[in-house]
Write a protein that holds these residues in place. Structure first.
Motif, PDB file in Angstrom:
ATOM      1  N   ARG A 273       0.639  -1.259   0.083  1.00 55.53           N
ATOM      2  CA  ARG A 273      -0.097  -0.026   0.128  1.00 55.53           C
ATOM      3  C   ARG A 273       0.876   1.230   0.033  1.00 55.53           C
ATOM      4  NH1 ARG A 273      -2.718   1.477   3.767  1.00 55.53           N
ATOM      5  NH2 ARG A 273      -4.388   2.164   2.577  1.00 55.53           N
TER       6      ARG A 273
ATOM      7  N   SER B 272      -6.625  -4.945  -2.093  1.00 65.37           N
ATOM      8  CA  SER B 272      -7.683  -4.561  -1.207  1.00 65.37           C
ATOM      9  C   SER B 272      -8.319  -5.851  -1.222  1.00 65.37           C
ATOM     10  CB  SER B 272      -8.612  -3.467  -1.591  1.00 65.37           C
ATOM     11  OG  SER B 272      -7.827  -2.236  -1.425  1.00 65.37           O
TER      12      SER B 272
ATOM     13  N   GLY C 252      -4.238  -1.288  -6.569  1.00 65.27           N
ATOM     14  CA  GLY C 252      -4.861  -1.304  -5.186  1.00 65.27           C
ATOM     15  C   GLY C 252      -5.818  -1.909  -4.991  1.00 65.27           C
TER      16      GLY C 252
ATOM     17  N   GLN D 248      -4.195   1.478   8.827  1.00 63.66           N
ATOM     18  CA  GLN D 248      -3.914   1.836   7.283  1.00 63.66           C
ATOM     19  C   GLN D 248      -4.166   3.202   7.314  1.00 63.66           C
ATOM     20  OE1 GLN D 248      -7.203  -0.224   5.517  1.00 63.66           O
ATOM     21  NE2 GLN D 248      -5.975  -2.311   5.440  1.00 63.66           N
TER      22      GLN D 248
END
Length: 744
Positions: A351, A410, A406, A468
């Motif tokens: 990330r 996820s 991304g 996060q």
């Protein structure tokens, strides 16, 4: 094997300093990105290999720049080294290796094809290339039929070990303490939010006991009245929780708005305090992306931290209640929570890498979009609509690909988390049912346990979300600290008054724009600009006229020499105070999206109507303004009526006149005017210039011929000084410049 340290470049032009930062860290020294920017002399176009080499030697490296083939690079074995990548980028070659055991059964030539090159790309991350892939980006020139690439080989010297600059220097960073101070400013709102969350948590804590009482007491004793009473109690608690949530949402909105305003306001204050030279090397998109970083920090503080803090309280309380019901179930819950956390942490590295890539692409996209809109006239005239649109679309394609990456990260993260959560829930249901069968807990207790598990899942997910969000906020802080670490333009307490004599003098003045290998723009200037007189500076384009004006206005500091005002160094006078004494018209003056009056009287709260009319008269634009339906209240600029270049210059002249300054600096202030307007304005200005110190940069004879002294610049040096009559009679450089305008 020693792992190679990696840093991400924060801006598009930062690849060179970032590469040097990584190499220095590999050898045990830490430097801030800003310090290495200063040492590499980063400019508008980034840095070149010479700038990186000089910066590396300044911190104790011995460097050699070479153009060599791949085989020679392997033989040198001087890793890590910095290489020129794709003709517009710099990367670090960390190490080179072959596939395991390939030397046992392949010839040397075949081994080279098996080589893997590890590259630290400050824009993308640590990447491993094959020889062919590496040469495609690096060996971009062919000499005598052989592919060659440019590399900077670095070797630490004893001076590097002795180099301790900036190792213990305090940083003016946006850190935890400073962010805490923002929260402390709004401590009452934070306290009210905390109280609301605490009340909501306590109300929620009552629900499992009410559920258990319905089953164990109401149903088993067959007492409908008791069940109704409990259900009414649950309804009342639900209404109470909903009311608390409404109030909490309003408080959170107030807090987040004020916090975001404080963060952005301080950032803009910092930007306005930076040296003007900073904006020559920063791209518009980079600054806009940093403004977006403030929103991420604000979201972390208000949208995540407070909620998660009280979710943690819920987790502890419900965990204690669950342990009261059954220790085995509590142990399973804690184990699954640890597995969940470990699974999420596993993805943080990916990330982080994607976030930096998104920042870079978004910054370029912002800059390209602004150019596309603001430069539409030039794009249409050049017939470049399609290529410019393609350029923007390519960036959107990159953004889409990053979005897909991304999404993939996820999805894997969510799939693993879902598997852990659902597996935990199924296993706990089995344990609860078994406990009921064994008589360890009642059926109502089992329902209460299921309710508690449901309530514990949300805090766990919020804690992971906090991790996060905290990572995003940390990355944003790193980028913002690149700005906060810069020194302000006003580093000390400058003088706020001018000496009695207003004469300007330059002694041995030289200046070179940032960038290794650049030639001096001004060289050994000795000049006196007398008080109350008009000095004209003339010369061919590129001779240094505008640069000299910018030095006088303190856009930059001289590389050598000094500027004096009546014997006092200009560097001792406050930047802000000095510029207040100056009326300036630059070639690239800016028109704001505001009324004509506000464009002339910039930053003035109460406009003096008499001064406004006088300034418009001097600039010979009053008739035009009064012909407009709204007069001085007409809105112009990007969001208003367009103005011609001539009208723009007259407005800029009116702006300078309105300030009623002691010093006036004009840089080609009348070059867009027709002969009639210029003649009227020059006559008006000659009257306005009386008893003021004036410096005029111009090419037109009509603008400079009445000056008290004319200074001729050529390639950064003064070649002639005198009046119009004396210089024309000498038939030197000045005569050659204006002879086409003379009536011979």
């Amino acid at each position: 094997m020693k792992p190679f340290p990696f840093y991400k470049q924060h801006d598009a032009m930062d690849c060179g300093p970032t590469c040097l930062r990584m190499v220095a860290k590999y050898y045990g020294r830490s430097y801030s990105a800003q310090e290495l920017r200063e040492r590499t002399q980063i400019g508008k176009d980034g840095v070149n290999l010479l700038g990186i080499s000089e910066a590396a030697e300044s911190i104790g490296f011995h460097t050699v720049a070479v153009k060599i083939p791949f085989e020679k690079l392997i033989q040198e074995n001087a890793f890590p080294c910095i290489v020129h990548w794709g003709q517009n980028h710099f990367v670090v070659v960390c190490r080179v290796g072959v596939k395991p055991f390939s030397f046992l059964y392949r010839r040397i030539k075949q081994q080279l094809s098996e080589i893997k090159v590890q590259v630290a790309d400050p824009a993308r991350g640590l990447i491993t290339y094959t020889r062919e892939e590496f040469e495609k980006h690096w060996a971009t020139t062919i000499v005598n039929g052989q592919k060659m690439g440019v590399a900077l080989l670095l070797e630490p010297t004893p001076a590097f070990d002795a180099e301790n600059l900036n190792q213990d220097a305090p940083n003016k960073v946006l850190g935890v303490r400073r962010i805490g101070s923002y929260m402390y400013q709004h401590r009452r709102l934070v306290g009210q939010l905390g109280m609301g969350l605490l009340v909501a948590s306590l109300l929620q804590l009552i629900f499992p006991f009410l559920t258990q009482s319905v089953v164990d007491v109401g149903i088993q004793t067959r007492n409908p009245s008791f069940i109704l009473l409990v259900l009414l109690a649950q309804l009342a608690l639900t209404v109470g929780r909903t009311s608390v949530e409404f109030i909490r949402s309003w408080l959170l909105m107030h807090l987040s708005t004020r916090l975001n305003l404080s963060l952005l306001s301080d950032f803009l204050i910092k930007l306005t305090r930076l040296p003007l030279s900073f904006f020559d090397t920063k791209q518009f998109g980079d600054i806009m992306q940093r403004i977006g970083d403030h929103h991420r920090i604000e979201q972390f503080l208000t949208g995540q931290t407070l909620n998660t803090l009280f979710s943690l309280f819920n987790l502890l309380v419900f965990g204690a209640v669950l342990a009261f019901y059954n220790l085995t179930i509590f142990g399973v819950l804690m184990l699954s929570a640890l597995l969940y956390a470990g699974w999420v942490v596993l993805f943080l590295k990916f990330r982080r890498k994607l976030d930096y890539q998104r920042f870079s692409v978004s910054a370029k996209s912002n800059s390209t979009l602004v150019q596309l809109i603001q430069g539409m006239h030039e794009i249409r005239l050049a017939g470049a609509e399609t290529p410019m649109r393609w350029q923007w679309e390519q960036l959107q394609t990159q953004s889409f690909k990053l979005g897909m990456k991304g999404l993939t990260v996820s999805q894997w993260q969510q799939a693993g988390a879902l598997f852990i959560n659902e597996g935990k829930s199924i296993f706990i249901t089995f344990l609860s049912a078994q406990a009921v069968i064994n008589g360890q807990i009642t059926l109502g207790g089992m329902l209460a346990v299921q309710y508690i598990i449901g309530q514990v899942n949300a805090p766990l997910q919020q804690l992971i979300g906090l991790v996060q969000s905290g990572q995003d906020a940390k990355i944003s802080l790193e980028r913002l600290n690149e700005i906060y670490e810069l020194e302000d333009e006003e580093t000390g307490q400058g003088l706020v008054e001018l000496p009695t004599s207003h004469t300007l003098s330059m002694q041995s003045l030289s200046f070179t724009y940032r960038g290794a290998g650049n030639d001096p723009v001004l060289n050994d200037i000795h000049l006196t600009i007398p008080q109350g007189k008009t000095t004209a500076i003339v010369g061919m384009s590129g001779s240094g006229k505008t640069t000299l004006l910018k030095l006088l206005l303190r856009f930059y500091d001289p590389t050598q020499g000094k500027i004096l005002i009546g014997g006092v160094g200009l560097n001792n006078i406050s930047h802000k105070y000095w510029r207040k004494q100056c009326g300036v018209v630059m070639q690239d003056g800016f028109i704001f999206s505001d009324t004509i009056a506000r464009n002339i009287a910039v930053g003035v709260e109460i406009i003096d109507r008499q001064k406004l009319y006088q300034a418009a008269q001097v600039a010979n634009i009053l008739d035009f303004i009064e012909s407009l339906p709204l007069g001085f209240h007409t809105k112009i600029g990007a969001e208003g009526m367009g103005v011609s270049q001539g009208q723009k210059q007259r407005l800029l002249i009116a702006r300078a006149v309105y300030k009623d300054p002691q010093y006036i600096f004009f840089d080609e202030a009348t070059n867009a005017l027709d002969a009639h307007n210029e003649a009227v304005i020059v006559e008006n200005l000659n009257a306005f210039f009386k008893n003021r110190t004036v410096i005029v940069v111009a090419h037109r004879l009509s603008t400079v011929k009445n000056a008290d002294q004319i200074v001729v610049l050529d390639k950064g040096r003064i070649t002639e000084i005198g009046t119009h009559s004396t210089l024309t009679s000498q038939q030197g450089d000045y005569y050659q410049l204006v002879k086409n305008q003379l009536e011979l």
